[in-house]
Design a protein around this motif. Sequence first.
Motif, short mmCIF file in Angstrom:
data_model
loop_
_atom_site.label_atom_id
_atom_site.label_comp_id
_atom_site.label_asym_id
_atom_site.label_seq_id
_atom_site.Cartn_x
_atom_site.Cartn_y
_atom_site.Cartn_z
N ASN A 1 0.84 -1.20 0.00
CA ASN A 1 0.00 0.00 0.00
C ASN A 1 0.87 1.25 0.00
O ASN A 1 1.45 1.61 1.02
CB ASN A 1 -0.92 -0.01 1.22
CG ASN A 1 -1.81 1.22 1.28
OD1 ASN A 1 -1.88 2.00 0.34
ND2 ASN A 1 -2.47 1.40 2.40
N TYR B 1 -2.90 6.36 2.05
CA TYR B 1 -4.05 6.20 2.96
C TYR B 1 -4.15 4.74 3.40
O TYR B 1 -3.77 3.84 2.66
CB TYR B 1 -5.36 6.61 2.26
CG TYR B 1 -5.28 7.98 1.64
CD1 TYR B 1 -5.52 9.12 2.39
CD2 TYR B 1 -4.92 8.12 0.31
CE1 TYR B 1 -5.42 10.38 1.82
CE2 TYR B 1 -4.81 9.38 -0.27
CZ TYR B 1 -5.06 10.50 0.49
OH TYR B 1 -4.94 11.75 -0.08
N ASP B 2 -4.70 4.52 4.58
CA ASP B 2 -4.93 3.16 5.06
C ASP B 2 -6.08 2.53 4.29
O ASP B 2 -7.07 3.20 3.98
CB ASP B 2 -5.26 3.17 6.56
CG ASP B 2 -4.11 3.67 7.43
OD1 ASP B 2 -2.97 3.76 6.93
OD2 ASP B 2 -4.37 3.98 8.61
N ARG C 1 -9.13 -0.11 4.25
CA ARG C 1 -10.05 -0.83 5.14
C ARG C 1 -10.55 -2.12 4.49
O ARG C 1 -10.78 -3.11 5.15
CB ARG C 1 -11.23 0.06 5.50
CG ARG C 1 -12.26 -0.64 6.39
CD ARG C 1 -13.35 0.28 6.84
NE ARG C 1 -14.05 0.84 5.69
CZ ARG C 1 -14.81 1.91 5.75
NH1 ARG C 1 -14.99 2.56 6.88
NH2 ARG C 1 -15.41 2.36 4.66
N LEU D 1 -6.69 -3.62 8.94
CA LEU D 1 -6.35 -2.49 8.06
C LEU D 1 -5.01 -2.79 7.40
O LEU D 1 -4.16 -3.42 8.00
CB LEU D 1 -6.19 -1.20 8.87
CG LEU D 1 -7.41 -0.46 9.34
CD1 LEU D 1 -6.99 0.79 10.11
CD2 LEU D 1 -8.31 -0.08 8.20
N GLU E 1 -2.23 -0.55 6.50
CA GLU E 1 -1.78 0.84 6.66
C GLU E 1 -0.90 1.25 5.48
O GLU E 1 -0.24 0.42 4.85
CB GLU E 1 -1.01 0.99 7.97
CG GLU E 1 -1.86 0.72 9.19
CD GLU E 1 -1.05 0.68 10.47
OE1 GLU E 1 0.21 0.65 10.42
OE2 GLU E 1 -1.67 0.69 11.54
N ASN E 2 -0.88 2.55 5.21
CA ASN E 2 -0.03 3.08 4.15
C ASN E 2 1.42 2.70 4.45
O ASN E 2 1.89 2.82 5.58
CB ASN E 2 -0.18 4.60 4.06
CG ASN E 2 0.63 5.15 2.92
OD1 ASN E 2 0.49 4.71 1.78
ND2 ASN E 2 1.50 6.10 3.21
N LYS F 1 2.63 -0.30 4.35
CA LYS F 1 2.72 -1.69 4.79
C LYS F 1 2.38 -2.64 3.65
O LYS F 1 1.87 -2.22 2.61
CB LYS F 1 1.76 -1.95 5.96
CG LYS F 1 2.00 -1.07 7.17
CD LYS F 1 3.26 -1.48 7.88
CE LYS F 1 3.43 -0.61 9.13
NZ LYS F 1 4.55 -1.02 9.92
N ASP G 1 -9.89 3.83 4.54
CA ASP G 1 -10.41 3.88 5.90
C ASP G 1 -10.87 5.28 6.29
O ASP G 1 -11.85 5.43 7.01
CB ASP G 1 -9.33 3.40 6.89
CG ASP G 1 -9.86 3.27 8.29
OD1 ASP G 1 -10.90 2.60 8.47
OD2 ASP G 1 -9.23 3.82 9.21
#
Length: 122
Positions: free
Chosen positions: A33, A37-38, A40, A61, A63-64, A66, A87
């Motif tokens: 990602n 943004y994260d 969802r 989630l 996450e950005n 990750k 998210d």
Amino acid sequence: MMKLSHKLLIGALSSILLSGAAIAGDADFTLVNRTGYDLREVYISPSHKNAWGKDRMGDNLLENGKRRLFKFSDKSSCKQDLKVVFDDDASEVVWEEVDLCELETITLKYNRKTGEVSAQGE
């Protein structure tokens, strides 16, 4: 003699087709990602279908920055569309015709101001 070679040819072709199907089914991939943004929700659907199916993230989630491994084995179609739901505002973005049989890692990028999406595969 003619019948035997015909049978051998059919057998050889069947082996090639079956080995190709096994390779096509190995579509596990790591999603990175880099959208800013994260995420969802993540959905995967064959490019030729109009149904998304279930969310692949569950209660998690992404996450950005990750990454997450997705186990995926759709032997009928390598080309898949990916849809994510962010998210922070529940907006959705789609990446179309991603060849999951050819890629091991997919890095998703998104510019919310311009609406431009891109994906980098490895």
